[in-house]
Design a protein around this motif. Sequence first.
Motif, PDB file in Angstrom:
ATOM      1  N   PHE A  27       0.864  -1.230   0.018  1.00  0.00           N
ATOM      2  CA  PHE A  27      -0.141  -0.165  -0.188  1.00  0.00           C
ATOM      3  C   PHE A  27       0.948   1.357  -0.050  1.00  0.00           C
ATOM      4  CE2 PHE A  27      -4.141  -1.659   0.619  1.00  0.00           C
ATOM      5  CZ  PHE A  27      -3.832  -3.237   1.290  1.00  0.00           C
ATOM      6  N   THR A  28       0.512   2.421  -0.652  1.00  0.00           N
ATOM      7  CA  THR A  28       1.209   3.370  -0.795  1.00  0.00           C
ATOM      8  C   THR A  28       0.580   4.335   0.393  1.00  0.00           C
ATOM      9  OG1 THR A  28       1.316   3.300  -3.093  1.00  0.00           O
ATOM     10  CG2 THR A  28       1.820   5.664  -1.913  1.00  0.00           C
ATOM     11  N   LEU A  29       1.448   4.809   1.457  1.00  0.00           N
ATOM     12  CA  LEU A  29       1.108   5.394   2.414  1.00  0.00           C
ATOM     13  C   LEU A  29       0.682   6.825   2.190  1.00  0.00           C
ATOM     14  CD1 LEU A  29       3.222   4.217   5.440  1.00  0.00           C
ATOM     15  CD2 LEU A  29       1.239   3.454   5.117  1.00  0.00           C
ATOM     16  N   ASP A  30       1.134   7.383   1.108  1.00  0.00           N
ATOM     17  CA  ASP A  30       0.847   8.965   0.771  1.00  0.00           C
ATOM     18  C   ASP A  30      -0.699   8.920   0.701  1.00  0.00           C
ATOM     19  OD1 ASP A  30       1.546  11.026  -1.661  1.00  0.00           O
ATOM     20  OD2 ASP A  30       1.617  11.341   0.286  1.00  0.00           O
ATOM     21  N   TYR A  31      -1.418   7.834   0.479  1.00  0.00           N
ATOM     22  CA  TYR A  31      -2.746   7.946   0.211  1.00  0.00           C
ATOM     23  C   TYR A  31      -3.420   7.805   1.455  1.00  0.00           C
ATOM     24  CZ  TYR A  31      -1.647   6.945  -4.608  1.00  0.00           C
ATOM     25  OH  TYR A  31      -1.144   7.132  -5.921  1.00  0.00           O
ATOM     26  N   TYR A  32      -2.976   7.753   2.473  1.00  0.00           N
ATOM     27  CA  TYR A  32      -3.437   7.458   3.877  1.00  0.00           C
ATOM     28  C   TYR A  32      -3.209   8.758   4.812  1.00  0.00           C
ATOM     29  CZ  TYR A  32      -4.652   2.929   2.394  1.00  0.00           C
ATOM     30  OH  TYR A  32      -5.083   1.524   1.619  1.00  0.00           O
ATOM     31  N   THR A  33      -4.254   9.075   5.505  1.00  0.00           N
ATOM     32  CA  THR A  33      -3.907   9.925   6.821  1.00  0.00           C
ATOM     33  C   THR A  33      -3.289   8.874   7.641  1.00  0.00           C
ATOM     34  OG1 THR A  33      -5.618  11.365   6.620  1.00  0.00           O
ATOM     35  CG2 THR A  33      -4.915  11.130   8.621  1.00  0.00           C
ATOM     36  N   ILE A  34      -2.103   9.185   8.516  1.00  0.00           N
ATOM     37  CA  ILE A  34      -1.207   8.412   9.386  1.00  0.00           C
ATOM     38  C   ILE A  34      -1.497   9.194  10.642  1.00  0.00           C
ATOM     39  CG2 ILE A  34       1.071   7.453   9.705  1.00  0.00           C
ATOM     40  CD1 ILE A  34      -0.451   6.254   7.260  1.00  0.00           C
ATOM     41  N   GLY A  35      -1.292   8.459  11.504  1.00  0.00           N
ATOM     42  CA  GLY A  35      -1.257   8.799  12.950  1.00  0.00           C
ATOM     43  C   GLY A  35      -0.391   8.092  13.912  1.00  0.00           C
ATOM     44  N   TRP A  36       0.591   8.653  14.598  1.00  0.00           N
ATOM     45  CA  TRP A  36       1.188   8.064  15.937  1.00  0.00           C
ATOM     46  C   TRP A  36       0.415   8.150  16.932  1.00  0.00           C
ATOM     47  CZ3 TRP A  36       5.202   4.875  15.300  1.00  0.00           C
ATOM     48  CH2 TRP A  36       5.826   4.836  14.171  1.00  0.00           C
ATOM     49  N   PHE A  37       0.365   7.025  17.635  1.00  0.00           N
ATOM     50  CA  PHE A  37      -0.445   7.026  19.100  1.00  0.00           C
ATOM     51  C   PHE A  37       0.700   6.308  19.886  1.00  0.00           C
ATOM     52  CE2 PHE A  37      -4.733   8.401  17.707  1.00  0.00           C
ATOM     53  CZ  PHE A  37      -4.432   8.005  16.418  1.00  0.00           C
ATOM     54  N   ARG A  38       0.378   6.727  21.194  1.00  0.00           N
ATOM     55  CA  ARG A  38       1.119   6.019  22.278  1.00  0.00           C
ATOM     56  C   ARG A  38       0.206   5.498  23.423  1.00  0.00           C
ATOM     57  NH1 ARG A  38       4.914  11.111  24.355  1.00  0.00           N
ATOM     58  NH2 ARG A  38       3.203  12.055  25.511  1.00  0.00           N
ATOM     59  N   GLN A  39       0.735   4.447  24.145  1.00  0.00           N
ATOM     60  CA  GLN A  39       0.040   4.142  25.361  1.00  0.00           C
ATOM     61  C   GLN A  39       0.960   3.469  26.447  1.00  0.00           C
ATOM     62  OE1 GLN A  39      -2.870   0.706  24.641  1.00  0.00           O
ATOM     63  NE2 GLN A  39      -3.882   1.229  26.328  1.00  0.00           N
ATOM     64  N   ALA A  40       0.917   4.340  27.494  1.00  0.00           N
ATOM     65  CA  ALA A  40       1.642   3.905  28.489  1.00  0.00           C
ATOM     66  C   ALA A  40       0.878   3.019  29.467  1.00  0.00           C
ATOM     67  CB  ALA A  40       2.099   5.264  29.440  1.00  0.00           C
ATOM     68  N   PRO A  41       1.751   2.335  30.359  1.00  0.00           N
ATOM     69  CA  PRO A  41       1.092   1.536  31.295  1.00  0.00           C
ATOM     70  C   PRO A  41      -0.043   1.911  32.176  1.00  0.00           C
ATOM     71  CG  PRO A  41       3.257   1.170  31.331  1.00  0.00           C
ATOM     72  CD  PRO A  41       3.281   2.271  30.389  1.00  0.00           C
ATOM     73  N   GLY A  42      -1.283   1.256  32.165  1.00  0.00           N
ATOM     74  CA  GLY A  42      -2.548   2.070  32.871  1.00  0.00           C
ATOM     75  C   GLY A  42      -3.021   3.463  32.376  1.00  0.00           C
ATOM     76  N   LYS A  43      -2.760   3.475  31.190  1.00  0.00           N
ATOM     77  CA  LYS A  43      -3.322   4.812  30.646  1.00  0.00           C
ATOM     78  C   LYS A  43      -4.052   4.441  28.972  1.00  0.00           C
ATOM     79  CE  LYS A  43      -0.071   8.091  32.518  1.00  0.00           C
ATOM     80  NZ  LYS A  43       0.568   9.363  32.289  1.00  0.00           N
ATOM     81  N   GLU A  44      -4.950   5.570  28.851  1.00  0.00           N
ATOM     82  CA  GLU A  44      -5.491   5.301  27.400  1.00  0.00           C
ATOM     83  C   GLU A  44      -4.359   5.557  26.259  1.00  0.00           C
ATOM     84  OE1 GLU A  44     -10.019   5.997  28.471  1.00  0.00           O
ATOM     85  OE2 GLU A  44      -9.072   7.428  27.188  1.00  0.00           O
ATOM     86  N   ARG A  45      -4.836   4.947  25.222  1.00  0.00           N
ATOM     87  CA  ARG A  45      -3.959   5.256  23.776  1.00  0.00           C
ATOM     88  C   ARG A  45      -4.233   6.558  23.653  1.00  0.00           C
ATOM     89  NH1 ARG A  45      -3.673   0.700  19.448  1.00  0.00           N
ATOM     90  NH2 ARG A  45      -3.262  -0.562  21.450  1.00  0.00           N
ATOM     91  N   GLU A  46      -3.233   7.406  23.400  1.00  0.00           N
ATOM     92  CA  GLU A  46      -3.289   8.752  22.987  1.00  0.00           C
ATOM     93  C   GLU A  46      -2.588   9.322  21.642  1.00  0.00           C
ATOM     94  OE1 GLU A  46      -1.352  11.612  25.942  1.00  0.00           O
ATOM     95  OE2 GLU A  46       0.443  10.591  25.668  1.00  0.00           O
ATOM     96  N   GLY A  47      -3.299  10.204  21.135  1.00  0.00           N
ATOM     97  CA  GLY A  47      -2.777  10.703  19.822  1.00  0.00           C
ATOM     98  C   GLY A  47      -1.571  11.356  20.161  1.00  0.00           C
ATOM     99  N   VAL A  48      -0.397  11.394  19.311  1.00  0.00           N
ATOM    100  CA  VAL A  48       0.876  11.903  19.641  1.00  0.00           C
ATOM    101  C   VAL A  48       0.829  13.022  18.411  1.00  0.00           C
ATOM    102  CG1 VAL A  48       3.239  11.856  19.540  1.00  0.00           C
ATOM    103  CG2 VAL A  48       1.885  10.290  20.770  1.00  0.00           C
ATOM    104  N   SER A  49       0.806  12.547  17.335  1.00  0.00           N
ATOM    105  CA  SER A  49       1.023  13.235  15.989  1.00  0.00           C
ATOM    106  C   SER A  49       0.363  12.564  14.761  1.00  0.00           C
ATOM    107  CB  SER A  49       2.276  13.382  15.625  1.00  0.00           C
ATOM    108  OG  SER A  49       2.560  14.277  14.394  1.00  0.00           O
TER     109      SER A  49
END
Length: 128
Positions: A27-49
């Motif tokens: 797949f060509t990623l240029d055609y997709y909106t891409i997000g980076w998320f992170r999840q720390a222990p005991g916390k919800e997954r959050e949007g980073v960028s």
Amino acid sequence: QVQLVESGGGLVQPGGSLRLSCAASRFTLDYYTIGWFRQAPGKEREGVSCISSSDGSTYYADSVKGRFTIARDNAKNTVDLQMNSLTHEDTAVYYCAAEPHAPGTIQAICDRTRFGSWGQGTQVTVFS
């Protein structure tokens, strides 16, 4: 769904840098909106960028503004997250996610419920 693979995580001291990469095959990623998320222990997954597929606009969480940079490398078919001035609070599993043709502002799009394809994650640990 797009198959995504994250790389570049590891151990780093406070103040250090890491560069995460999100890659896709077939797949060509240029055609997709891409997000980076992170999840720390005991916390919800959050949007980073996130970076938009339509106009290249970007979004950064307040906690990483000025320290992290998201960018596409179309030659490699990756979306990279350059992380500088890392702190202990950045310790988490980092995931990349993809969604085609996501409508709305990039700030509204950068929400984990808006993405359908996810990678397995890469661990980032900031230690001293």
